[in-house]
Design an enzyme around this catalytic site. Structure first.
Site, PDB file in Angstrom:
ATOM      1  CG  ASN A  91      -2.121   0.918   1.022  1.00 32.94           C
ATOM      2  OD1 ASN A  91      -1.993   2.011   0.477  1.00 32.94           O
ATOM      3  ND2 ASN A  91      -3.295   0.510   1.486  1.00 32.94           N
ATOM      4  CG  ASP A  92       1.051   3.504   3.501  1.00 32.44           C
ATOM      5  OD1 ASP A  92       0.207   4.273   3.003  1.00 32.44           O
ATOM      6  OD2 ASP A  92       0.883   2.920   4.579  1.00 32.44           O
ATOM      7  CB  VAL A  93       5.987   0.404  -0.192  1.00 35.10           C
ATOM      8  CG1 VAL A  93       6.302   0.231   1.278  1.00 35.10           C
ATOM      9  CG2 VAL A  93       5.174  -0.765  -0.726  1.00 35.10           C
ATOM     10  CE1 TYR A 132       4.229   2.381   6.121  1.00 33.88           C
ATOM     11  CE2 TYR A 132       4.052   4.233   7.612  1.00 33.88           C
ATOM     12  CZ  TYR A 132       4.659   3.613   6.547  1.00 33.88           C
ATOM     13  OH  TYR A 132       5.673   4.254   5.903  1.00 33.88           O
ATOM     14  CB  SER A 133       0.385   6.433   6.025  1.00 36.36           C
ATOM     15  OG  SER A 133      -0.461   6.086   4.941  1.00 36.36           O
TER      16      SER A 133
END
Length: 473
Positions: free
Chosen positions: A394-396, A434-435
């Site tokens: 996701n965030d990466v 996680y963000s």
């Protein structure tokens, strides 16, 4: 006898250093781990040889050592066989805690039973204080980290307020007072000793408990460094050069890994330890939002696009590990490779839950090492890529890290998957990473969402590819 002991220690240190160096590459990681295991076995043998000359070293001591070795070895073997890849961070946290407790027990033995270990000097007393302080923090902090990652423990509401800082400062002051008293008494004050044990243990809980689950892998890495420091201090207590050197190497390696993880998440260590979870800060900054332009597609459409591709990049994430879909993924990529399609895997430094998590997961499925490419190597290749398949990441892969200065992710190194011709994202739903913020990648025109469990989606994709004749000779 003394020469033999020094020789064994020297060989063990060299093997341990080579083992740690070998862990930096996927291809050599397994053999490096075996080298480190041999080094630890030699260290134990060397220690036993050094104690053979002690008058107090009798059959009862041998019995305790053998019993402890057997029990610990059996528990370690069972753990290694049964723990799934998704629980590896929790296992590392538990091992860190065991290391901290070992150093704590050694220091307590030196303080409570004078004359049994190398004591009596200022260096020994200070080493006892450091080993007790760091070992206790490592043990309690690691247990809390493991419990939080397992979902057994949550952060109390008051721990999210500034009160926790006052409590932790008070505990730190108590630890300092107890340490000074213990040093002033040459290690003889048991009241100061137990006060240091209790206060530092509570401090470990107080520092770790407020940290969010997303930041916990960074904390585990830091606790790994702490366990090395505690071991080095215990080495001074027992007069073991091997333990000092090994502890120093583990401490330094853990600190370097912590910094790598902080850089990979665009976080400072101070913000992780004292700022709470990233998700909380991002929510406060308004980083969330609803998706308004999502394109979804079927597995059949994904298979048709893959069939026509010449180059495919796989981006594995935690969702792949949770679904235990690495073997199914390997079958899919084998079909693509048999059809002459070039396949590579893009590995982000913090993909999964710890550095190297995805590497080990894919190696378990016999993915060739040369196909695993780090972020700096693979990023320039995305513009020339036909299809990118994102599996649970996701965030990466969030473009906000490079395009939105107001985003909590801004400045975080990410994979430039949006530069590929077509992107398929496999996810169960639209939950955030996680963000706690939306992923702009999902709304881009060249991105399609394939909803479902990664293992099921990949299984269906494999079936569709077989029906299309992909990979058949």
């Amino acid at each position: 006898m003394e020469f033999l002991n020094y020789a064994i220690d020297l060989v063990a240190v060299l093997l341990l250093a080579l083992g740690i160096k070998g862990l930096s590459k996927v291809r050599s990681a397994r053999s490096a781990n075996q080298l480190a295991a041999v080094a630890m076995a030699l260290a134990v043998i060397g220690l036993l040889i050094s104690y053979l000359g002690f008058p107090s070293f009798d059959g009862q001591a041998w019995a305790w050592i053998i019993a402890g070795t057997v029990v610990g070895g059996v528990l370690g073997a069972i753990t290694a066989q049964r723990v799934p890849m998704t629980s590896m961070p929790e296992t590392v946290a538990l091992f860190n805690g065991c290391g901290g407790m070992s150093s704590l027990l050694v220091a307590l033995a030196a303080a409570l039973f004078p004359g049994t270990l190398d004591d009596g000097t200022l260096v020994a007393v200070v080493s006892i204080v450091i080993s007790v302080f760091v070992g206790s923090i490592t043990f309690t902090g690691s247990i809390v980290a493991m419990a939080k990652l397992q979902g057994w423990l949550s952060t109390p509401p008051w721990m999210q307020s500034k009160i926790r800082h006052l409590v932790n400062i008070a505990l730190a002051v108590v630890c300092l007072v107890a340490a000074i008293k213990l040093i002033a008494s040459d290690g003889s004050s048991q009241a100061a000793l137990w006060l240091l044990v209790i206060a530092s243990g509570l401090l470990g809980i107080g520092v770790t408990l407020p940290i969010g689950g997303a930041d916990m892998p960074v904390v585990i890495s830091l606790l790994n460094s702490y366990s090395g420091v505690a071991a080095a201090a215990a080495g001074f207590v027992v007069g073991s050069q091997l333990l000092i050197v090994a502890g120093a190497m583990v401490g330094a390696a853990g600190l370097i890994l912590t910094q790598v993880m902080c850089n990979g998440m665009n976080r400072s260590l101070v913000s992780v330890l004292f700022g709470g979870a990233l998700g909380a800060s991002s929510t406060a900054s308004g980083g969330g939002g609803e998706y308004t332009n999502i394109t979804s597609c079927s597995v059949e459409e994904c298979a048709l696009t893959l069939e026509a591709a010449e180059r495919v990049i796989i981006v594995p994430g935690y969702g792949l590990a949770v679904a235990q879909a690495q073997h199914t993924l390997r079958e899919v990529t084998r079909s693509l490779e048999a059809a002459g399609i070039e396949v590579a895997y893009a590995i982000h430094p913090v993909a999964g839950r710890m550095p190297g998590h995805m590497n080990v997961l894919l190696a378990e499925a016999d993915v060739p090492y040369e196909q695993l490419k780090e972020m700096d190597v693979i990023n320039p290749e995305f513009p020339a890529t036909d299809v990118v398949l994102v599996l649970g990441a996701n965030d990466v892969v969030n473009p906000q890290a490079k395009t939105d200065p107001n985003s909590p992710l801004y400045g975080m190194p990410v994979l430039d998957v949006q530069q590929a011709q077509t992107v398929f994202v496999v996810k169960r739903g639209m939950s955030a990473g996680y963000s706690g913020i939306k992923n702009d990648l999902f709304e881009l025109g060249n991105t399609s969402m394939v909803f479902g469990d990664a293992k099921k989606v990949l299984g269906d994709l494999l079936g569709e590819l077989k029906e299309l004749g992909v990979g058949k000779k």
